[in-house]
Design a protein around this motif. Structure first.
Motif, short mmCIF file in Angstrom:
data_model
loop_
_atom_site.label_atom_id
_atom_site.label_comp_id
_atom_site.label_asym_id
_atom_site.label_seq_id
_atom_site.Cartn_x
_atom_site.Cartn_y
_atom_site.Cartn_z
N VAL A 31 21.35 16.58 16.89
CA VAL A 31 22.37 17.62 16.82
C VAL A 31 23.53 17.25 17.72
N ASP A 32 24.75 17.35 17.19
CA ASP A 32 25.92 17.07 18.01
C ASP A 32 26.06 18.07 19.13
N THR A 33 26.41 17.61 20.32
CA THR A 33 26.70 18.49 21.44
C THR A 33 28.20 18.50 21.67
N LEU A 60 23.51 16.30 12.65
CA LEU A 60 23.69 17.66 12.17
C LEU A 60 24.96 18.22 12.81
N VAL A 61 25.87 18.72 11.99
CA VAL A 61 27.11 19.29 12.53
C VAL A 61 26.84 20.63 13.18
N LYS A 62 26.18 21.51 12.41
CA LYS A 62 25.90 22.84 12.94
C LYS A 62 24.81 23.50 12.10
N ASP A 104 35.67 21.08 10.52
CA ASP A 104 36.36 19.80 10.67
C ASP A 104 35.35 18.71 10.99
N GLY A 105 34.06 19.02 10.77
CA GLY A 105 33.01 18.05 11.00
C GLY A 105 32.48 18.04 12.41
N THR A 106 32.92 18.99 13.25
CA THR A 106 32.39 19.14 14.60
C THR A 106 31.75 20.51 14.72
N ALA A 107 30.85 20.65 15.71
CA ALA A 107 30.17 21.93 15.89
C ALA A 107 31.16 23.04 16.24
N GLU A 108 32.09 22.72 17.18
CA GLU A 108 33.05 23.75 17.59
C GLU A 108 34.08 24.04 16.53
N TRP A 134 26.18 17.99 7.77
CA TRP A 134 25.95 16.81 8.57
C TRP A 134 27.21 15.94 8.52
N SER A 135 27.31 15.00 9.44
CA SER A 135 28.39 14.02 9.38
C SER A 135 27.82 12.66 9.75
#
Length: 500
Positions: A4-6, A471-473, A58-62, A460-461
């Motif tokens: 998972v992206d942080t 996993l993006v979110k 935009d492909g990011t979690a935030e 996902w990205s």
């Protein structure tokens, strides 16, 4: 365990584009703008188990969040018909019939005036002055071409092509680059007449042209004379004022045509399947970048195969008979991706290896199987997955495939057999993650929709490596799926670092 992206504390700033040898220091200041998509999804609070709300990513979690809770709570608004305007905005419709416009922010998401004609989805063409040409239904004229800036004062019917409540259902709006637009429309009115004049019984669905004025909007050519339709499709600009398209004149079947925007300059390009048989089946044209275009066609002898055209009859020919004889070497839904070196990726079936990735340099000799991902006659790259070859911007491309061991997962290729490999087994085992390629993001990444078996179907990205796949979110936390769908790109195409 899925990765998972942080999010970084300060967000994800754009990365500097690499400088080319000989460029000055100013290129260090160039940045890659984020690429944003709008889509529909659900979470436990917004939409709930039975409905959806609009989201953006935009492909990011935030950068992945609810756009607007249009129907507060778990009711959901069921947004659909997302149509990008090409200027960073999109329009869409909710279940209650309300039309909306958005710039990807909550503050910039507002309902369109109730006095505007209703959105009907489909294509849109920008006039370049803040106005757009698209199909709308005002409840009196049916669905007709309308010019609008999405204000009541700035909206007008371009032309009532099919008088009465039925409308002409215009589609495929395409700007020619000289202030004119072509599109398909149907005029079934008894009083309509072909360009030569005289009474008619309608002209069916044909090709129309407009300069943005009612007087400058007219039938371009009655390709299938009389009330029958030629059903034009696949409109593709050649870059010299002409365009390719497919049409059926009632004599030659559906074949490739060419036009310079005049009736006299609109004619059959080649009768690929001689006689009344159709050859192109609604296929579009893909520009190879050297003045040639590739199209899927069937000449009645070789089955569906890739063909090449340079816009002339003599320059239109079979590229390669991938599956020798009458059997199809490619499928109707097959798309083509041109790599940075001019070679083209596609999905083919030679009758031995099943549907697999193929590559061509535009010649029969240079057309070959790239990799037999699922050994033997089973399909490694399905027709559905093959429609989503996506460039990573570094000479590689991403696609979805199954090798029979891992299920459908993301794969990457650099155009060589050795460089074609599984990116990551997102859902370990034969089940697969059911990967769907959404489209390019900034900084050499691609947005996916996948199910890792733990988080359900989520975003996902990937950058084409296992380490860069995440996993993006988890929009709906846990194993329940957010069911993200209807992805539509908000960011204008020319903002990508590699022009994807």
């Amino acid at each position: 365990m899925a990765r998972v992206d942080t999010p970084s504390p300060s967000g994800t700033p754009p990365s500097a584009l690499p400088c080319q040898e000989g460029e000055d220091d100013m290129c260090e200041d160039q940045t890659t703008a984020p690429v944003q998509y709008i889509f529909a999804a659900r979470d436990p609070v917004h939409g709930g188990a039975s409905d959806l709300e609009p989201w953006v990513t935009d492909g990011t979690a935030e950068g992945t969040h609810l756009l607007l809770d249009i129907v507060p709570g778990t009711g959901g608004s069921s947004p659909s018909g997302f149509t990008a305007l090409g200027d960073g905005r999109a329009v869409f419709t909710t279940r209650d019939g309300t039309d909306w416009i958005t710039d990807g922010t909550a503050e910039g998401t507002t309902p369109l005036p109730a006095t505007l004609p209703a959105l009907t989805g489909g294509s849109v063409a920008a006039l370049g002055d803040g106005r757009f040409l698209l199909a709308l239904d005002d409840g009196m004229h049916g669905t007709e071409p309308v010019i609008t800036d999405f204000t009541a004062a700035g909206t007008r019917l371009l032309a009532d092509l099919n008088p009465g409540p039925d409308g002409s259902a215009p589609a495929l709006f395409t700007a020619l680059g000289d202030g004119r637009f072509v599109f398909s429309a149907s005029d079934r009115s008894p009083a309509s007449a072909p360009p030569a004049g005289g009474e008619g019984e309608g002209v069916g669905r044909e090709l129309w042209i407009s300069d943005g004025t009612a007087g400058g909007t007219h039938l371009l050519a009655d390709i299938n004379p009389g009330a029958a339709s030629s059903d034009p499709g696949g409109i593709t600009l050649l870059g010299d004022g002409r365009f390719l398209f497919t049409a059926d004149d009632g004599t030659h079947g559906e074949e490739p045509w060419i036009s310079d925007g005049t009736a006299c300059g609109t004619h059959l390009l080649a009768d690929i399947q001689a006689g009344a048989g159709r050859s192109t089946f609604g296929s579009g044209f893909t520009a190879l970048g050297d003045g040639r275009f590739i199209v899927t066609a069937d000449d009645g002898i070789h089955g569906l195969e890739p063909w090449i055209t340079d816009g002339t009859a003599c320059g239109t020919h079979l590229l390669a008979d991938i599956n020798p004889g009458l059997l199809d070497g490619v499928r109707i839904l097959t798309s083509y991706l041109v790599l940075e070196d001019g070679r083209v990726l596609m999905t083919g079936d030679d009758g031995i290896h099943g549907l697999e990735p193929w590559i061509t340099d535009g010649t029969a000799e240079g057309t070959r199987l790239l990799a037999d991902i699922q050994a033997g006659g089973a399909d490694g790259a399905s027709v559905f997955a093959s429609a989503f070859y996506t460039a990573l911007g570094d000479g590689r491309a991403l696609f979805a495939a199954s090798d029979g061991l891992h299920g459908r997962e993301p794969w990457v290729t650099d155009g060589t057999t050795g460089g074609t490999q599984l990116v990551m087994d997102i859902h370990p085992g034969e089940v697969g993650s059911d990967t769907l390629i959404v489209g390019p993001l900034a900084e050499g990444r691609v947005l996916l929709r996948a199910d890792d078996g733990e988080h359900g179907i989520e975003l996902w990205s990937t950058d084409g490596t296992a380490e860069g796949t995440a996993l993006v979110k988890d929009i709906w936390p846990g194993s329940f799926s957010s069911m993200a769908l209807f992805f539509t790109r908000l960011t204008p195409m020319d903002t990508d670092a590699w022009g994807a």
